[in-house]
Design an enzyme around this catalytic site. Structure first.
Site, short mmCIF file in Angstrom:
data_model
loop_
_atom_site.label_atom_id
_atom_site.label_comp_id
_atom_site.label_asym_id
_atom_site.label_seq_id
_atom_site.Cartn_x
_atom_site.Cartn_y
_atom_site.Cartn_z
CG ASP A 88 -14.75 9.46 -36.68
OD1 ASP A 88 -14.34 8.63 -35.86
OD2 ASP A 88 -14.65 10.69 -36.52
CE LYS A 109 3.18 -5.24 -16.98
NZ LYS A 109 4.05 -4.73 -17.80
N GLY A 136 3.36 1.74 -2.01
CA GLY A 136 4.09 1.82 -3.28
C GLY A 136 3.42 2.66 -4.36
CE1 TYR A 163 -9.06 6.28 -36.12
CE2 TYR A 163 -8.69 6.06 -38.48
CZ TYR A 163 -8.20 6.26 -37.19
OH TYR A 163 -6.86 6.47 -37.01
CG ASP A 208 -2.57 -7.79 -19.70
OD1 ASP A 208 -2.93 -6.62 -19.97
OD2 ASP A 208 -1.65 -8.35 -20.29
CG HIS A 209 -3.35 -2.10 -17.04
ND1 HIS A 209 -2.04 -2.42 -17.17
CD2 HIS A 209 -3.50 -0.90 -17.65
CE1 HIS A 209 -1.42 -1.46 -17.84
NE2 HIS A 209 -2.28 -0.52 -18.15
CB ALA A 237 -0.93 0.00 1.21
CG HIS A 261 -0.08 -4.54 -21.58
ND1 HIS A 261 -0.63 -5.15 -20.49
CD2 HIS A 261 0.79 -3.62 -21.09
CE1 HIS A 261 -0.12 -4.64 -19.39
NE2 HIS A 261 0.75 -3.70 -19.73
CD GLN A 295 -3.94 3.79 -23.51
OE1 GLN A 295 -4.71 3.24 -22.75
NE2 GLN A 295 -2.67 4.00 -23.18
N1 LIG Z 1 -11.87 9.14 -34.65
C1 LIG Z 1 -10.61 9.37 -34.83
O1 LIG Z 1 -9.85 9.47 -33.87
C2 LIG Z 1 -10.10 9.50 -36.20
C3 LIG Z 1 -8.88 10.05 -36.33
N2 LIG Z 1 -8.35 10.21 -37.54
C4 LIG Z 1 -7.07 10.87 -37.60
O2 LIG Z 1 -6.72 11.12 -38.92
C5 LIG Z 1 -5.31 11.02 -39.09
C6 LIG Z 1 -4.99 10.00 -40.16
O3 LIG Z 1 -5.51 8.76 -39.75
P1 LIG Z 1 -4.85 7.42 -40.11
O4 LIG Z 1 -4.60 7.38 -41.57
O5 LIG Z 1 -5.62 6.33 -39.53
O6 LIG Z 1 -3.51 7.46 -39.24
P2 LIG Z 1 -2.05 7.96 -39.50
O7 LIG Z 1 -1.90 8.63 -40.79
O8 LIG Z 1 -1.65 8.62 -38.28
O9 LIG Z 1 -1.28 6.57 -39.56
C7 LIG Z 1 -1.52 5.61 -40.53
C8 LIG Z 1 -0.40 4.62 -40.55
O10 LIG Z 1 0.72 5.20 -41.15
C9 LIG Z 1 1.83 5.26 -40.27
N3 LIG Z 1 2.47 6.56 -40.37
C10 LIG Z 1 2.19 7.68 -39.68
N4 LIG Z 1 3.02 8.69 -40.05
C11 LIG Z 1 3.83 8.16 -40.99
C12 LIG Z 1 4.93 8.66 -41.77
N5 LIG Z 1 5.32 9.92 -41.63
N6 LIG Z 1 5.54 7.83 -42.61
C13 LIG Z 1 5.14 6.56 -42.76
N7 LIG Z 1 4.13 6.02 -42.05
C14 LIG Z 1 3.50 6.81 -41.19
C15 LIG Z 1 1.28 5.03 -38.90
O11 LIG Z 1 2.25 4.38 -38.15
P3 LIG Z 1 2.67 4.77 -36.68
O12 LIG Z 1 1.43 5.14 -35.97
O13 LIG Z 1 3.25 3.54 -36.18
O14 LIG Z 1 3.63 5.89 -36.74
C16 LIG Z 1 0.06 4.16 -39.18
O15 LIG Z 1 0.41 2.81 -39.27
C17 LIG Z 1 -4.74 10.63 -37.75
O16 LIG Z 1 -4.31 11.79 -37.11
C18 LIG Z 1 -5.93 10.03 -37.05
O17 LIG Z 1 -5.81 10.15 -35.65
C19 LIG Z 1 -8.98 9.77 -38.65
C20 LIG Z 1 -10.21 9.21 -38.59
C21 LIG Z 1 -10.90 9.07 -37.34
O1 LIG Z 2 2.25 -2.37 -17.87
C1 LIG Z 2 2.68 -1.33 -18.32
O2 LIG Z 2 1.82 -0.46 -18.91
C2 LIG Z 2 2.12 0.91 -18.95
C3 LIG Z 2 1.15 1.53 -19.94
O3 LIG Z 2 -0.15 1.44 -19.44
P1 LIG Z 2 -1.25 2.45 -19.96
O4 LIG Z 2 -2.50 1.99 -19.31
O5 LIG Z 2 -0.81 3.81 -19.52
O6 LIG Z 2 -1.27 2.33 -21.44
C4 LIG Z 2 3.55 1.16 -19.35
O7 LIG Z 2 3.87 2.54 -19.23
C5 LIG Z 2 4.49 0.38 -18.44
O8 LIG Z 2 5.82 0.53 -18.88
C6 LIG Z 2 4.12 -1.06 -18.44
O9 LIG Z 2 4.85 -1.76 -17.43
#
Ligand SMILES: NC(=O)C1=CN([C@@H]2O[C@H](COP(=O)(O)OP(=O)(O)OC[C@H]3O[C@@H](n4cnc5c(N)ncnc54)[C@H](OP(=O)(O)O)[C@@H]3O)[C@@H](O)[C@H]2O)C=CC1
Ligand SMILES: O=C1O[C@H](COP(=O)(O)O)[C@@H](O)[C@H](O)[C@H]1O
Length: 508
Positions: free
Chosen positions: A408, A164, A28, A388, A193-194, A26, A256, A382
């Site tokens: 969306d 864990k 920690g 979407y 596993d939260h 408690a 996770h 998150q």
């Molecule tokens: N309801 C919502 O929240 C919605 C949000 N959106 C938003 O619209 C935007 C575009 O959406 P979406 O196309 O899904 O997502 P992103 O364009 O953010 O990402 C699409 C994919 O491309 C990768 N990527 C991102 N940046 C680069 C880069 N510079 N070069 C190469 N690969 C890249 C990402 O990888 P990695 O993430 O690993 O970098 C992911 O796998 C985002 O900001 C998204 O949050 C769109 C629709 C609905």
């Molecule tokens: O178990 C873990 O999870 C957290 C991330 O949890 P989130 O709920 O904030 O997404 C991570 O930061 C930590 O390193 C890991 O041990």
């Protein structure tokens, strides 16, 4: 028509009156940051059993005032809402503390005396105890033993919630499971596993099995590749000592992200009962062979943008080659998923905070359309929960071109009045009800470790020289090798000109 899911809601025992929740550890960080805030959230919303009492236990000697200060230090009340202030005072009034060691029977006998004193005021003989281990794994076994020997009630229910890490590989996890099983049965044990308590992870079951259209396209015939991504915008900062012993794979992928993968890919369970769900999860995990070296990319962040590198953290051993970023591709050898790559990627000190599942569908057959964007279904776990679907639609107006756009479901907008529970709130409530569905079963743990143990042993140099992670700058998307790594498995990034019109989700 109601959208409720009766079998999910009613398949477990109701909450028990005459319950004490004991938080071990408690004093920690986990207790302070997660356990007490979750207990308070449940308490305030009236979800804890009637007349519940909360007892903290740890080695640190503290008086009541000091304990209450610590236990409530992470409870949020940004606007000094008097209703919350009052609830905090009530929460304090049901919270007491006992200090004692983790390895001495007498200390637990004293804890038991405290619990019995509380129970002596109950109107009936029934007494139920829920023990929450907010503890380092080094003391799991002595605490489990002492609780079983000194604090076990015979006139009610006893349960333990364990956090864990559950071991470091297949052998150590089996050893730990075996030791704990000497004292607590599987039915009494709730392994947290939260991520299984997160709203959008729980939503996966409904999205998959309550939507025939999605279900129909959920296999190798339509899906090209899947990415499950975890990104944190901060480094280990002061937690390097702990982290260095575990690394990114053990910290996030093996637990996770693999849990998310198993729910995403399992067959439909016969019912929503805990065992039916977990049987299906285990079955799909057993179809995954150990991760191959060739399917792995490891990275470590270095100083950039005024932020320190991993090795600059004083708590990290000099010259450590511990990965702070890992991408691994898993394959599922069953008729539904043969040939579909599942890329699990996670990293610290990246460009953003984001956890999502991205399912990329195959190209439409060429002919009337050439090189148009692929459909993608994104489940944003998150921040800002969302589901979407990236789809192609006709460009509005006097055009015949297809353009990528989205269907969306942003939770903040669609369910603006809904309060999304914290993962720990949902899970503690499940444990109080005796519902194991969102907890990790012993065989699930074993099979999860079997997938990652060989690669972890390779990373630790058990079969030769330790591999060196590639560097990536603090605040970047990860190693520069990441994009070619993902493309190798068929991922095609949509046209960069795609713009989502909403830029400020916080404003919704
Ligand atoms: N309801 C919502 O929240 C919605 C949000 N959106 C938003 O619209 C935007 C575009 O959406 P979406 O196309 O899904 O997502 P992103 O364009 O953010 O990402 C699409 C994919 O491309 C990768 N990527 C991102 N940046 C680069 C880069 N510079 N070069 C190469 N690969 C890249 C990402 O990888 P990695 O993430 O690993 O970098 C992911 O796998 C985002 O900001 C998204 O949050 C769109 C629709 C609905
Ligand atoms: O178990 C873990 O999870 C957290 C991330 O949890 P989130 O709920 O904030 O997404 C991570 O930061 C930590 O390193 C890991 O041990």
């Amino acid at each position: 028509m109601s959208g409720s899911i009766p079998s999910m809601e009613s398949s477990h025992d109701a909450l028990k009156d005459n319950t004490i929740i004991v938080v071990l550890g408690a004093s920690g960080d986990l207790a302070k940051k997660k356990t007490f805030p979750a207990l308070f959230g449940l308490f305030r919303q009236g979800f804890l059993p009637r007349d519940v009492k909360i007892v903290g236990y740890a080695r640190t000697k503290m008086d009541k005032a000091e304990y209450h200060k610590r236990a409530t230090s992470y409870l949020k009340n940004p606007n000094d809402d008097p209703e919350i202030t009052q609830a905090v005072e009530k929460f304090k009034s049901i919270s007491t503390y006992v200090s004692g060691s983790y390895d001495e029977g007498e200390a637990f006998a004293a804890l038991n005396a405290h619990l019995e004193e509380i129970e002596s005021h109950y109107a009936s003989k029934e007494a139920n105890r829920l023990f929450y281990f907010a503890l380092p794994p080094s003391v799991f076994v002595p605490v489990a033993k002492n609780l079983r020997e000194q604090c076990y009630v015979t006139t009610g229910i006893n349960r333990v919630i364990v956090e864990k890490p559950f071991g470091k590989d297949t052998a150590s996890a089996a050893e730990l499971l075996k030791s704990l099983k000497e004292y607590w049965t599987e039915d009494e044990t709730f392994r947290i596993d939260h991520y299984l308590g997160k709203e959008m992870v729980k939503n996966l079951l409904v999205l998959r099995f309550a939507n025939i259209a999605l279900g129909a396209a959920w296999d190798k015939n339509y899906i090209s590749n899947v990415q499950i991504t975890f990104k944190e915008p901060f480094g280990t900062e002061g937690r390097g000592g702990y982290f260095d012993e575990f690394g990114m794979i053990r910290d996030v992928l093996q637990n996770h992200l693999l849990q998310v993968l198993s729910i995403l890919t399992m067959e439909r369970p016969v019912s929503f009962s805990a065992e039916d769900i977990r049987d299906e999860k285990v079955k799909v995990l057993r179809a995954i062979p150990p991760v191959a070296k060739e399917d792995t990319l490891l990275g470590q962040y270095v100083a950039a943008n005024g932020k320190p590198g991993y090795l600059d953290d004083d708590t990290v051993p000099p010259g450590s080659v511990c990965p702070t970023f890992a991408a691994t591709t898993l394959w599922i050898h069953n008729p539904r998923w043969e040939g579909v790559p599942f890329i699990l990627k996670a990293g610290k000190a990246l460009n953003e905070a984001k956890v999502e599942v991205r399912i990329q569908f195959k190209d439409v057959t060429q002919g009337i359309f050439k090189d148009i964007a692929r459909n993608e279904l994104v489940i944003r776990i998150q921040p800002s929960e969302a589901v979407y679907m990236k789809i192609n639609a006709k460009t509005p107006g006097l055009y015949t071109r297809a353009m990528p756009t989205e269907m969306d479901l942003t939770y903040k907008r669609r369910f603006s009045d809904a309060k999304i529970p914290e993962a720990y709130e949902a899970l503690i409530l499940d444990a109080l009800k005796g519902d194991h569905s969102n907890f990790v079963r012993h065989d699930e743990l074993d099979v999860a470790w079997k997938i990652f143990t060989p690669i972890l042993h390779w990373i630790e140099g058990k079969s030769g020289q330790r591999p060196r992670p590639v560097p990536y700058p603090y605040g970047s998307r990860g190693p520069k090798e990441l994009d070619p790594f993902i493309q190798k498995y068929g991922f095609k990034r949509a046209d960069a000109s795609y713009v989502w019109p909403v830029t400020n989700l916080a404003s919704l």
